[in-house]
Design a protein around this motif. Structure first.
Motif, short mmCIF file in Angstrom:
data_model
loop_
_atom_site.label_atom_id
_atom_site.label_comp_id
_atom_site.label_asym_id
_atom_site.label_seq_id
_atom_site.Cartn_x
_atom_site.Cartn_y
_atom_site.Cartn_z
N ARG A 190 2.24 1.70 -3.45
CA ARG A 190 1.22 2.22 -4.36
C ARG A 190 1.02 3.72 -4.16
O ARG A 190 0.91 4.47 -5.13
CB ARG A 190 -0.11 1.48 -4.17
CG ARG A 190 -0.20 0.19 -4.96
CD ARG A 190 -1.65 -0.30 -5.05
NE ARG A 190 -2.24 -0.53 -3.73
CZ ARG A 190 -2.07 -1.65 -3.03
NH1 ARG A 190 -1.35 -2.64 -3.50
NH2 ARG A 190 -2.62 -1.79 -1.84
N ALA A 191 0.99 4.14 -2.90
CA ALA A 191 0.82 5.56 -2.62
C ALA A 191 1.97 6.36 -3.23
O ALA A 191 1.78 7.45 -3.78
CB ALA A 191 0.76 5.80 -1.11
N GLU A 246 3.77 5.44 -5.88
CA GLU A 246 3.62 5.41 -7.33
C GLU A 246 2.57 6.43 -7.79
O GLU A 246 2.77 7.13 -8.78
CB GLU A 246 3.24 4.00 -7.80
CG GLU A 246 4.43 3.05 -7.76
CD GLU A 246 4.03 1.59 -7.94
OE1 GLU A 246 4.94 0.74 -7.87
OE2 GLU A 246 2.82 1.30 -8.12
N VAL A 247 1.46 6.48 -7.06
CA VAL A 247 0.41 7.44 -7.40
C VAL A 247 0.95 8.86 -7.30
O VAL A 247 0.73 9.70 -8.17
CB VAL A 247 -0.83 7.26 -6.49
CG1 VAL A 247 -1.79 8.45 -6.62
CG2 VAL A 247 -1.55 5.97 -6.83
N SER A 266 0.83 -1.19 0.00
CA SER A 266 0.00 0.00 0.00
C SER A 266 0.88 1.26 0.00
O SER A 266 0.59 2.23 -0.70
CB SER A 266 -0.92 -0.04 1.22
OG SER A 266 -1.36 1.25 1.53
N ARG A 312 3.27 9.52 -10.23
CA ARG A 312 2.55 9.60 -11.50
C ARG A 312 1.70 10.86 -11.61
O ARG A 312 1.43 11.32 -12.70
CB ARG A 312 1.65 8.37 -11.68
CG ARG A 312 2.31 7.26 -12.46
CD ARG A 312 1.26 6.37 -13.08
NE ARG A 312 0.31 5.87 -12.09
CZ ARG A 312 0.48 4.74 -11.40
NH1 ARG A 312 1.53 3.99 -11.61
NH2 ARG A 312 -0.41 4.35 -10.52
N SER A 313 1.26 11.38 -10.46
CA SER A 313 0.31 12.48 -10.49
C SER A 313 0.98 13.82 -10.83
O SER A 313 0.31 14.82 -11.03
CB SER A 313 -0.41 12.61 -9.14
OG SER A 313 0.51 12.97 -8.13
#
Ligand code: ZN
Length: 106
Positions: free
Chosen positions: A93-94, A96-97, A90, A100-101
């Motif tokens: 993922r945070a 990566e987000v 998790s 990417r953002s």
């Protein structure tokens, strides 16, 4: 993902950063950085005043560092040790987000 480790010339020496994409990531220990609402962010009973002052100062400095980076146009993410240990997928993922953002490299 391109980044530099230990960015001593940036405010707060972020653990990971990319100047071109203007992001910075801090990996913080919950005790030393007084993670809000975290069970590990305790104030030792011994020398309580000393620790309360010291840890409050650390937290204050972290806030100033984030403000300084944001003033330079950086997006800042803080990853807490407890989050990584509780659920590293998790946390990844945070991250990566977050990466990417932002504006993509051209
Ligand atoms: Zn924590």
């Amino acid at each position: 993902m391109r980044y530099r480790l230990q960015n001593r010339d940036l405010p707060g020496s972020p653990d990971f950063a990319n100047r071109k994409q203007r992001w910075a990531v801090f990996a913080h220990g919950c005790f030393w950085h007084a993670h809000p609402g975290c069970a590990r962010a305790t104030i030792p009973k011994r020398n309580h005043e000393f620790w309360a002052t010291k840890l409050a100062r650390n937290r204050q400095r972290d806030a100033e560092v984030v403000a300084a980076l944001e003033a330079e146009g950086f997006r800042v993410l803080t990853i807490w040790a407890c989050e990584v240990e509780r659920d590293s997928d998790s946390a990844r993922r945070a991250l990566e987000v977050f990466l990417r953002s932002g504006p993509q490299e051209t």
